[in-house]
Design a protein around this motif. Sequence first.
Motif, PDB file in Angstrom:
ATOM      1  N   MET A 147       0.813  -1.200   0.000  1.00  0.00           N
ATOM      2  CA  MET A 147       0.000   0.000   0.000  1.00  0.00           C
ATOM      3  C   MET A 147       0.856   1.262   0.000  1.00  0.00           C
ATOM      4  SD  MET A 147      -3.007  -1.258   2.600  1.00  0.00           S
ATOM      5  CE  MET A 147      -3.794   0.334   2.749  1.00  0.00           C
ATOM      6  N   PHE A 148       0.441   2.211  -0.831  1.00  0.00           N
ATOM      7  CA  PHE A 148       1.052   3.531  -0.869  1.00  0.00           C
ATOM      8  C   PHE A 148      -0.052   4.561  -0.691  1.00  0.00           C
ATOM      9  CE2 PHE A 148       3.808   0.697  -3.135  1.00  0.00           C
ATOM     10  CZ  PHE A 148       5.099   1.116  -2.821  1.00  0.00           C
ATOM     11  N   ILE A 149       0.341   5.757  -0.274  1.00  0.00           N
ATOM     12  CA  ILE A 149      -0.640   6.796  -0.029  1.00  0.00           C
ATOM     13  C   ILE A 149      -0.276   8.042  -0.827  1.00  0.00           C
ATOM     14  CG2 ILE A 149       0.529   7.682   2.037  1.00  0.00           C
ATOM     15  CD1 ILE A 149      -2.348   8.001   3.255  1.00  0.00           C
ATOM     16  N   ILE A 150      -1.272   8.650  -1.459  1.00  0.00           N
ATOM     17  CA  ILE A 150      -1.075   9.826  -2.311  1.00  0.00           C
ATOM     18  C   ILE A 150      -1.462  11.072  -1.531  1.00  0.00           C
ATOM     19  CG2 ILE A 150      -1.798  10.970  -4.439  1.00  0.00           C
ATOM     20  CD1 ILE A 150      -2.532   8.178  -5.525  1.00  0.00           C
ATOM     21  N   LYS A 151      -0.601  12.098  -1.586  1.00  0.00           N
ATOM     22  CA  LYS A 151      -0.867  13.344  -0.874  1.00  0.00           C
ATOM     23  C   LYS A 151      -0.538  14.535  -1.767  1.00  0.00           C
ATOM     24  CE  LYS A 151       0.589  11.420   3.604  1.00  0.00           C
ATOM     25  NZ  LYS A 151       1.474  11.634   4.778  1.00  0.00           N
ATOM     26  N   PRO A 152      -1.362  15.584  -1.739  1.00  0.00           N
ATOM     27  CA  PRO A 152      -0.954  16.848  -2.378  1.00  0.00           C
ATOM     28  C   PRO A 152       0.263  17.394  -1.637  1.00  0.00           C
ATOM     29  CG  PRO A 152      -3.313  16.833  -1.874  1.00  0.00           C
ATOM     30  CD  PRO A 152      -2.718  15.655  -1.165  1.00  0.00           C
ATOM     31  N   VAL A 153       1.115  18.152  -2.335  1.00  0.00           N
ATOM     32  CA  VAL A 153       2.351  18.626  -1.711  1.00  0.00           C
ATOM     33  C   VAL A 153       2.117  19.756  -0.727  1.00  0.00           C
ATOM     34  CG1 VAL A 153       3.783  17.895  -3.637  1.00  0.00           C
ATOM     35  CG2 VAL A 153       2.837  20.211  -3.620  1.00  0.00           C
ATOM     36  N   ALA A 154       1.023  20.518  -0.897  1.00  0.00           N
ATOM     37  CA  ALA A 154       0.799  21.685  -0.046  1.00  0.00           C
ATOM     38  C   ALA A 154      -0.671  21.815   0.295  1.00  0.00           C
ATOM     39  CB  ALA A 154       1.300  22.947  -0.740  1.00  0.00           C
ATOM     40  N   SER A 155      -1.184  20.822   1.000  1.00  0.00           N
ATOM     41  CA  SER A 155      -2.575  20.861   1.416  1.00  0.00           C
ATOM     42  C   SER A 155      -2.645  20.500   2.890  1.00  0.00           C
ATOM     43  CB  SER A 155      -3.422  19.895   0.576  1.00  0.00           C
ATOM     44  OG  SER A 155      -4.789  20.027   0.899  1.00  0.00           O
ATOM     45  N   SER A 156      -3.860  20.536   3.464  1.00  0.00           N
ATOM     46  CA  SER A 156      -4.015  20.245   4.878  1.00  0.00           C
ATOM     47  C   SER A 156      -5.382  19.616   5.107  1.00  0.00           C
ATOM     48  CB  SER A 156      -3.884  21.534   5.705  1.00  0.00           C
ATOM     49  OG  SER A 156      -4.878  22.469   5.336  1.00  0.00           O
ATOM     50  N   ARG A 157      -5.625  19.219   6.374  1.00  0.00           N
ATOM     51  CA  ARG A 157      -6.911  18.667   6.795  1.00  0.00           C
ATOM     52  C   ARG A 157      -7.330  17.434   5.997  1.00  0.00           C
ATOM     53  NH1 ARG A 157     -10.289  24.363   7.458  1.00  0.00           N
ATOM     54  NH2 ARG A 157      -8.825  25.338   8.933  1.00  0.00           N
ATOM     55  N   GLY A 158      -6.353  16.697   5.492  1.00  0.00           N
ATOM     56  CA  GLY A 158      -6.644  15.459   4.790  1.00  0.00           C
ATOM     57  C   GLY A 158      -7.181  15.621   3.393  1.00  0.00           C
ATOM     58  N   ARG A 159      -7.228  16.861   2.893  1.00  0.00           N
ATOM     59  CA  ARG A 159      -7.793  17.090   1.564  1.00  0.00           C
ATOM     60  C   ARG A 159      -6.899  16.492   0.483  1.00  0.00           C
ATOM     61  NH1 ARG A 159      -8.887  23.428   2.651  1.00  0.00           N
ATOM     62  NH2 ARG A 159      -6.795  23.106   3.508  1.00  0.00           N
ATOM     63  N   GLY A 160      -7.489  15.707  -0.408  1.00  0.00           N
ATOM     64  CA  GLY A 160      -6.755  15.116  -1.524  1.00  0.00           C
ATOM     65  C   GLY A 160      -5.954  13.883  -1.189  1.00  0.00           C
ATOM     66  N   ILE A 161      -6.008  13.419   0.060  1.00  0.00           N
ATOM     67  CA  ILE A 161      -5.241  12.236   0.453  1.00  0.00           C
ATOM     68  C   ILE A 161      -6.069  10.977   0.198  1.00  0.00           C
ATOM     69  CG2 ILE A 161      -4.160  11.007   2.361  1.00  0.00           C
ATOM     70  CD1 ILE A 161      -3.495  13.631   3.633  1.00  0.00           C
ATOM     71  N   LYS A 162      -5.427   9.987  -0.416  1.00  0.00           N
ATOM     72  CA  LYS A 162      -6.114   8.721  -0.655  1.00  0.00           C
ATOM     73  C   LYS A 162      -5.095   7.606  -0.799  1.00  0.00           C
ATOM     74  CE  LYS A 162      -6.397   9.488  -5.672  1.00  0.00           C
ATOM     75  NZ  LYS A 162      -7.310   9.552  -6.842  1.00  0.00           N
ATOM     76  N   LEU A 163      -5.549   6.402  -0.548  1.00  0.00           N
ATOM     77  CA  LEU A 163      -4.679   5.248  -0.741  1.00  0.00           C
ATOM     78  C   LEU A 163      -4.576   4.933  -2.220  1.00  0.00           C
ATOM     79  CD1 LEU A 163      -5.618   2.836   2.156  1.00  0.00           C
ATOM     80  CD2 LEU A 163      -3.762   4.481   2.024  1.00  0.00           C
ATOM     81  N   MET A 164      -3.407   4.533  -2.630  1.00  0.00           N
ATOM     82  CA  MET A 164      -3.135   4.276  -4.036  1.00  0.00           C
ATOM     83  C   MET A 164      -3.482   2.829  -4.365  1.00  0.00           C
ATOM     84  SD  MET A 164       0.563   4.702  -5.844  1.00  0.00           S
ATOM     85  CE  MET A 164       0.973   3.842  -7.353  1.00  0.00           C
ATOM     86  N   THR A 165      -4.374   2.665  -5.328  1.00  0.00           N
ATOM     87  CA  THR A 165      -4.762   1.322  -5.750  1.00  0.00           C
ATOM     88  C   THR A 165      -4.375   1.037  -7.194  1.00  0.00           C
ATOM     89  OG1 THR A 165      -6.966   2.138  -6.357  1.00  0.00           O
ATOM     90  CG2 THR A 165      -6.689   1.242  -4.137  1.00  0.00           C
ATOM     91  N   SER A 166      -3.946   2.077  -7.919  1.00  0.00           N
ATOM     92  CA  SER A 166      -3.554   1.918  -9.314  1.00  0.00           C
ATOM     93  C   SER A 166      -2.647   3.078  -9.706  1.00  0.00           C
ATOM     94  CB  SER A 166      -4.784   1.898 -10.222  1.00  0.00           C
ATOM     95  OG  SER A 166      -4.403   1.982 -11.589  1.00  0.00           O
ATOM     96  N   VAL A 167      -1.656   2.819 -10.536  1.00  0.00           N
ATOM     97  CA  VAL A 167      -0.760   3.891 -10.988  1.00  0.00           C
ATOM     98  C   VAL A 167      -1.440   4.798 -11.997  1.00  0.00           C
ATOM     99  CG1 VAL A 167       1.370   2.625 -10.545  1.00  0.00           C
ATOM    100  CG2 VAL A 167       0.205   2.354 -12.742  1.00  0.00           C
TER     101      VAL A 167
END
Length: 256
Positions: free
Chosen positions: A67-87
Amino acid sequence: WQIGRKDNLWRNYSEIKKRFGSEHFNYLPKTYILPDDIVSFRKEVYPYFSKTEQENINNKDNKKSKMFIIKPVASSRGRGIKLMTSVTGVPKKCLVSKYIDNPFIINNKKFDLRLYVVITGFAPLKIYLFKEGLVRFASEDYNTDVNNNFVHLTNYSINKNNQNFDFQVSAQNETTGSKWSLSALRKYFNENNIDYDKLFVQIKDIVVKSVISIADKSVEATDKLTKHNNCLFELYGFDVLLDSNLRPWLMEVNLN
């Protein structure tokens, strides 16, 4: 923003890790900054998501280990964060980090720690770590459902929207509700024969090393702003996750 942005935090950490080695700097999960690290990302991560591996990652027994997790580089409060299921769904500009798939669990819930740090100067370096802080719980029992953020993310701004979120907050040292104090965590640890003070020493080490990683750049920046170093300060929120071995991992550092 040298540690307040997720990409800068990783870059500064990587630079100082090269100087002093992974023996001393091993508290951030492996991270790729896209598009800068696209070559290594494709080489090291893509194989996990080949057709065969994709079948494995959807298998309950194998899912967590890849499992990998995707994050925006400059965001907060969990916005845009999700677990990666496909490239195929990875944004062109983001962070991709190795997901800590063995979190320490309390009452079947994943949680993280929010610690408050004030820096009042870099020359000399002065760091203050508040003894109190927050323990923030996910609002659903931990499992391998990669599509449920209420399981894997601990941000209050996300979990407060779940019907299972427990807004009850009792006395400062009571272990109730979806948000505790650090005093409550100390009480829980003492009741379960876990050395809280030993853990906090490790967390202090992470805080100090993270600040040291930006010291040179910060001295240069403050010198441009003022000749009076003692008139500046910054308040940070350090988010720390504990794995099942009670090893602390730095997830991110927050500003404002």
